[in-house]
Design an enzyme around this catalytic site. Structure first.
Site, PDB file in Angstrom:
ATOM      1  N   GLY A 246       0.841  -1.196   0.000  1.00  0.00           N
ATOM      2  CA  GLY A 246       0.000   0.000   0.000  1.00  0.00           C
ATOM      3  C   GLY A 246       0.860   1.224   0.000  1.00  0.00           C
ATOM      4  O   GLY A 246       2.063   1.145  -0.249  1.00  0.00           O
TER       5      GLY A 246
ATOM      6  N   ASP B 292      -7.745   5.005  10.322  1.00  0.00           N
ATOM      7  CA  ASP B 292      -7.806   4.237   9.074  1.00  0.00           C
ATOM      8  C   ASP B 292      -8.551   2.931   9.290  1.00  0.00           C
ATOM      9  O   ASP B 292      -8.052   1.852   8.952  1.00  0.00           O
ATOM     10  CB  ASP B 292      -6.404   3.998   8.509  1.00  0.00           C
TER      11      ASP B 292
END
Lengths: 232, 396
Positions: free
Chosen positions: B51, B172
């Site tokens: 990511g 997140d």
């Protein structure tokens, strides 16, 4: 009293850190963190092997990150250089500037590894703040207004980072010792303390002993003796 | 730095010698770091994540044979030194030790040498968890019954309760950041965006960045530009994840921030001063053309998937538009959902039927906008095409 060369150097370097830190508007807790990083580093390493001012500059920069008051690397490099070399012209955008900048950036990684990334410290600040608020209520308001107790205590706390006091004792013990010493300096007692079976400071830290507090206070006094023995 | 030719000029020491170093017999490569071990003690087995944060590998301690996850610290923007985000993650994880928070074992580094310009690479070493929730949900063979869903949510909320009471925001929340061990223990992971928060000081609102949280899980206040936010932002994500336990795919797959707000309005009703009295403080509230006259249909829409009334009620309360009225983790844990039959039940038995690791990274990508939930009354929500055979990596 005879002081070691190390403690003299450390005193000077921390004084430099505080001066640079003030110019960078670094708040008291980040500054305390920077000082602890510095002291911890030289507890494990020798002053002969590493340049203390580079480590100190790095500690300031790193502490800003740790305490969420991030400074620009550029500002840290410029201010620290200016603080250290007062008679020289300010640093220009030159190879030297970039070399200094790079050395602090690399040194940061180095210090982090040396500390094993343990860069969060429990400082006496929050304990002292609580204790001050607490004992304020024990005093008559006019009496408290008369005495600069909070200011003296805060100054003592700031100064204690010139030595390695905070590495040796628990933060709540240091806070109590500072408060104890402050009250002594101003020649006041905690109201009604003679009517009580337990000493007032036992309310704050149960596990402290009068011996602990005296050790801390004597270390604090040493720092002021050290100051007079270090050239300005 | 005097010892170590790699460190370059010091210039700080008294000004006498602008360049020091290089005149020592030590070499930087030979430095020992007694407290920070070499990453070579772990043997990399497979890549399990990728990511913006960097790569994650599954690895094994060569000596103890313990499995771990290694997360590489990206040093791309090395102009300002060690990334503050990585430092925050390390600080936060050192502070948070809890059954439902991923355990940071240590930090390792590669040796600095001339091959990496004397710059070490750092790895965060975590305990290894076999699955992530996104991976599990995208596998149709993995079936959660109501008691098991309750267990997942209870652990998730427990984790949030713990981090919020330690004054940490996750920032997140999403299914891929929820790890689950083969024993069914849930762990909140990826604190790369997390930070400490403080209660607003008088007249001095906090100014945090609102560019956080993956779009599909981003709460309305962040989308409207709030910078003085708090724990409710994680609770919204918790609500989205809870719904996903039944729908098996993210419930609001917006394409843009504005589109996300539209999807939220279509599910949770129009954003108005009536339901959210302070919403007009946001400039964006006046500037954006938000859907008007939408009715709140959280329960109605999710009813097709969620049969349990308590579950619907809890979802409704988590997906509350006004953050000040959104349920906090403590109240959520006290909700009847967790205290009525079937009670939360252990996941280990169900998970023991699955011998392969399930991670979102190993599953086919979920493309944004594919079969989004809103509009459709009867359209099935699906994770994009899925092939269980792709989960090839064996765990045991």
């Amino acid at each position: 009293m005879a002081f070691t060369t190390e403690s003299r150097v450390n005193f000077r370097v921390v004084r430099f850190m505080y001066e640079a830190g003030q110019r960078l508007r670094l708040e008291s807790v980040p500054l305390a963190t920077a000082a602890v990083i510095y002291h911890k580093f030289f507890k494990e390493n020798s002053l002969h092997d590493y340049d203390p001012y580079t480590i100190a500059t790095t500690a300031i920069y790193l502490a800003g990150k740790v305490e969420e008051q991030q400074l620009k690397l550029r500002d840290v490099v410029n201010v620290c250089y200016r603080t250290l070399h007062k008679s020289k012209p300010p640093l220009e955008m030159s190879d030297k500037y970039w070399a200094l900048r790079d050395s602090v950036a690399s040194c940061e990684l180095f210090v982090l590894r040396m500390m094993n990334f343990k860069v969060v410290f429990d400082h006496p600040h929050r304990y002292l703040l609580h204790y001050l608020k607490f004992i304020k209520d024990w005093f008559e308001p006019y009496r408290w207004e008369d005495l600069p107790i909070a200011r003296t205590a805060w100054a003592l706390l700031r100064d204690c980072y010139h030595g390695s006091v905070t590495l040796k004792y628990k933060p709540d013990h240091i806070a109590v010792a500072i408060l104890y010493m402050t009250l002594q300096c101003h020649g006041v007692d905690v109201p009604y303390h003679y009517q009580s079976d337990t000493p007032w400071w036992k309310v704050f830290t149960e596990d402290a002993t009068i011996g602990n507090l005296k050790d801390i206070m004597s270390d604090l006094i040493d720092i002021y003796d050290l100051e007079t023995s270090v050239q300005p | 730095m005097q010892r170590g030719g790699g460190e370059g000029a010091s210039g700080y020491s008294g000004g006498a010698h602008p360049t020091s170093g290089g005149h020592s017999s030590y070499r930087y490569e030979d430095l020992e770091f007694p407290f920070c071990e070499d990453s070579g003690k772990y043997e990399k087995l497979a890549k399990i994540g990728q990511g913006t944060f960097g790569e994650v590998f599954k690895a094994r301690d060569r000596k103890t044979k313990r499995l771990v996850a290694m997360k590489k610290v990206l040093m791309e923007n090395e102009k300002e030194g060690f990334p503050i985000t990585a430092l925050r993650e390390i600080k936060i994880l050192q502070l948070l030790r809890h059954e439902n928070v991923v355990d940071l074992i240590e930090i390792c580094r590669t040796k600095a040498s001339q091959y990496n310009r004397f710059k070490s690479t750092f790895f965060l070493i975590f305990e290894f968890c076999e699955h992530d929730l996104a991976g599990l949900l995208s596998n149709a063979n993995v079936k959660f019954n109501l008691g098991e869903i309750k267990k997942v949510m209870q652990q998730l909320l427990n984790g949030l309760y713990f981090i919020h009471s330690n004054k940490i925001l996750h920032r997140d929340m999403k299914a891929a950041n929820i790890l689950i061990t083969k024993h069914g223990v849930l762990k909140l992971a990826d604190f790369g965006l997390a930070r400490a928060f403080s209660v607003q000081k008088a007249g001095q609102p906090n100014k945090y960045t609102n560019r956080v949280v993956t779009l599909w899980y981003r709460p309305p206040e962040l989308l409207l530009g709030e910078r003085n936010y708090g724990p409710p932002i994680d609770m919204w994500g918790g609500g989205c994840i809870m719904a996903e336990m039944w729908t098996r795919a993210p419930i609001m797959q917006g394409k843009t921030e504005q589109n996300q707000l539209q999807l939220i309005s279509q599910l949770c009703g129009s954003i108005t001063k009536e339901v959210w009295p302070t919403v007009d403080k946001f400039d964006l509230f006046a500037q954006l053309e938000l859907p008007q006259g939408q009715k709140r249909k959280v329960k109605e829409r999710l009813k097709a998937y969620v049969k349990d009334q308590y579950a619907l009620d809890l979802l409704d309360k988590l997906l509350t538009l006004d953050p000040s009225k959104r349920l906090d983790s403590d109240s959520a844990l006290n909700h009847d959902f967790f205290w009525t039959d079937p009670m939360p039940s252990d996941l280990s038995e169900m998970l023991s039927q699955h011998k392969t690791s399930m991670f979102e990274f190993l599953a086919p990508p979920r493309r944004p906008g594919q079969r989004p939930m809103p509009h459709a009354q009867n359209q099935n929500i699906q994770r994009p095409t899925h092939n269980p055979d792709l989960h090839v990596e064996r765990v045991y």
